[in-house]
Motif scaffolding. Sequence first.
Motif, PDB file in Angstrom:
ATOM      1  N   ILE A 254     -79.713  39.920  12.751  1.00  0.00           N
ATOM      2  CA  ILE A 254     -78.501  40.766  12.747  1.00  0.00           C
ATOM      3  C   ILE A 254     -77.558  40.326  11.642  1.00  0.00           C
ATOM      4  O   ILE A 254     -77.023  41.134  10.883  1.00  0.00           O
ATOM      5  N   LEU A 255     -77.358  39.001  11.522  1.00  0.00           N
ATOM      6  CA  LEU A 255     -76.452  38.496  10.490  1.00  0.00           C
ATOM      7  C   LEU A 255     -77.013  38.752   9.098  1.00  0.00           C
ATOM      8  O   LEU A 255     -76.285  39.105   8.163  1.00  0.00           O
ATOM      9  N   LYS A 256     -78.317  38.536   8.967  1.00  0.00           N
ATOM     10  CA  LYS A 256     -78.924  38.659   7.639  1.00  0.00           C
ATOM     11  C   LYS A 256     -78.992  40.111   7.181  1.00  0.00           C
ATOM     12  O   LYS A 256     -78.723  40.407   6.010  1.00  0.00           O
ATOM     13  N   ASP A 257     -79.362  41.022   8.058  1.00  0.00           N
ATOM     14  CA  ASP A 257     -79.615  42.418   7.661  1.00  0.00           C
ATOM     15  C   ASP A 257     -78.354  43.258   7.717  1.00  0.00           C
ATOM     16  O   ASP A 257     -77.765  43.618   6.702  1.00  0.00           O
ATOM     17  N   ASN A 258     -77.927  43.571   8.913  1.00  0.00           N
ATOM     18  CA  ASN A 258     -76.842  44.545   9.076  1.00  0.00           C
ATOM     19  C   ASN A 258     -75.495  43.991   8.651  1.00  0.00           C
ATOM     20  O   ASN A 258     -74.715  44.678   7.965  1.00  0.00           O
TER      21      ASN A 258
ATOM     22  N   ASN B  54     -74.990  50.773   9.314  1.00  0.00           N
ATOM     23  CA  ASN B  54     -75.264  49.380   9.678  1.00  0.00           C
ATOM     24  C   ASN B  54     -74.461  48.934  10.894  1.00  0.00           C
ATOM     25  O   ASN B  54     -74.933  48.119  11.692  1.00  0.00           O
ATOM     26  N   GLN B  55     -73.206  49.434  11.007  1.00  0.00           N
ATOM     27  CA  GLN B  55     -72.415  49.084  12.187  1.00  0.00           C
ATOM     28  C   GLN B  55     -73.041  49.628  13.466  1.00  0.00           C
ATOM     29  O   GLN B  55     -73.038  48.961  14.501  1.00  0.00           O
ATOM     30  N   ASP B  56     -73.583  50.856  13.385  1.00  0.00           N
ATOM     31  CA  ASP B  56     -74.236  51.418  14.575  1.00  0.00           C
ATOM     32  C   ASP B  56     -75.516  50.659  14.918  1.00  0.00           C
ATOM     33  O   ASP B  56     -75.920  50.587  16.085  1.00  0.00           O
ATOM     34  N   ALA B  57     -76.165  50.100  13.888  1.00  0.00           N
ATOM     35  CA  ALA B  57     -77.417  49.388  14.134  1.00  0.00           C
ATOM     36  C   ALA B  57     -77.177  48.038  14.798  1.00  0.00           C
ATOM     37  O   ALA B  57     -78.037  47.541  15.534  1.00  0.00           O
ATOM     38  N   MET B  58     -76.050  47.425  14.502  1.00  0.00           N
ATOM     39  CA  MET B  58     -75.783  46.089  15.052  1.00  0.00           C
ATOM     40  C   MET B  58     -75.735  46.070  16.575  1.00  0.00           C
ATOM     41  O   MET B  58     -76.347  45.202  17.204  1.00  0.00           O
ATOM     42  N   PRO B  59     -75.024  46.992  17.260  1.00  0.00           N
ATOM     43  CA  PRO B  59     -75.058  46.984  18.734  1.00  0.00           C
ATOM     44  C   PRO B  59     -76.460  47.206  19.288  1.00  0.00           C
ATOM     45  O   PRO B  59     -76.822  46.614  20.310  1.00  0.00           O
TER      46      PRO B  59
END
Length: 611
Positions: free
Chosen positions: A39-43, A158-163
Amino acid sequence: MSLRGKLLLAQLPLGIALMAIAVLAGTAVTKLGEQSAYILKDNYRSVLAAQRMKDSLEELDRGAFFVAVGRPAPEAERVQRSRRLFDEELRVEEGNITEPGEGELVEVLRGQWARYLEKLEAFGRAPEGETKARAYFDALEPQYRAVRDSADRILVLNQDAMPRRSDRAQRSAAGFVRLIIAAALALSLAGAWAATALTGRLLKPLSVVTMAVRRFGEGDLKARARLTGRDEVAALAAEFNDMADRLEVYRKSSLGELLLAQQASQAAIDSLPDPVIMLGLSGELLNVNAAATSLLNLSVEKNSANPLAALSPTIRAIVERMREHVFAGRGPHVPKGFEEAVRFVAADGERYLLPRATPIYGEENEVAGVAVVLSDVTRLWRADELKNNLVAFVAHEFRTPLTSLQMAVHLCTEEAAGPLTEKQADLLFAAREDCNRLQTIVNDLLDVSRVHEGELALSTEALGVEDLVSQALSAHRTAADEKGLSLASEVLPGLAPVLADPERVKLVFANLIGNAIRYTPSGGRIAVRAKAEDGMTRFEVADTGPGIPREQQALVFEKFYRLPGSGSQGAGLGLFIAREVVRAHGGTIGIDSEVGRGTTIWFTLPTAGQS
């Protein structure tokens, strides 16, 4: 195998179970950590890049807007830094495409950014004024919005992908937790069961030894631990059996002797006429003699949580003080005189008991208890009281005829009754000196009687230290000069006044300085010092006399005590009276002396305002 090895082997199943749980938990934590890292690395990196591109874009647009409305243009370096930051973050985003459709959005953003730069260049070439403003609002500002919207779409993606990824990680974590709990319970139960079974089997011989020891301690001298083997438990059983054999023989041979010795010691303390109380470390009542039982109503059989409750409050306080004195490590308590005697009203009348205490030592020379002896000194107390009353009566009766005798001798020496021959004058002067000495003794005896009767009343007032010392020295200057002694005042300057009775303090100085003059050889020196000390004022009278042996220093303040070989003609009451006067003021008195190096007697008086 040794007992230690067997016990370690018994714990092996539990250790294997714990290691398996640790491996499983470590694997789960590693997996969860990897998901969080994704999560930290990608999104998160894409979100950060999009946000930084928007910030750089807004910085460029703000500068262009200021130019369009006629405000000063921003610095060129600032504009270049914003363009460079946008390009860097755009390249980062192009290398970090992790979500479906994110690549297309990045391509659109790249195209929109290129067109924005072209229009920015055109805006920069437009002439100042209305043309430049129109170039901004008609061309550059719409393109700015298009670039910003493209960056917003990447940010939202990307914000939607993080949750979603976080939810997946939480579901995975919940699964891992359930797995770890189930495995931990199963492995722990299996390991504990195996370890308990093995431990119980290995320690079964120890229970045999325990049972044999319990039976032997309860009085079964035939109890033995019968075990075979070579481990420590078997060796312990063999040692116990040998010890039990020896103790059985010893007890049969010495039990009678021990009982006889106990009865003899009890008979010895019962034969004492004074109460004897023996207490343990925790205050428990160890033993009492017959006198304590009859006089104080104490008994070991009545021992309870508070064994001294049967005593009167006065006696109980004395016993507790003796016990605290010994257990504090201060050794035996020896009374210093009859003033420590305690009045006790018994069934047969009034008695006076003088307490003393002696430590009871254990096997390793440690204090294991205390023996308190309450010596019955009623007869001695009454004899001492009778002696004091007799002394007071005789001194009082001597006073009147002695005054008349002094007056008659004085008149004769003054030749009021006629002229005297030289021989008569010598006899009368010697008689006058003897009368004066006898008057001093009578005054001392009267002061002692006042001390015993508690009539040493004080009339205190603030007295200057320097004046007090000066007056004391002046009163003895003539006597010192006649003997060839020097008197010196060594008072520290600036001392606060003392709170004292002037007449009583003069009496203290008179006794101390008079003694110093009496015992200091010709050519010696006497110094009176004063200094502040812990809210009190300390006075010292130091001489260069022969000194006092250490074993006699504790006795010089007692009544009627005179140093052996001193040749003193006094009654031995001066230092006793000085001690009582100082104590009545709330001070202390003491002596520092060394044979051949002089004597210093010191005392303290309360400083005015400190009492």
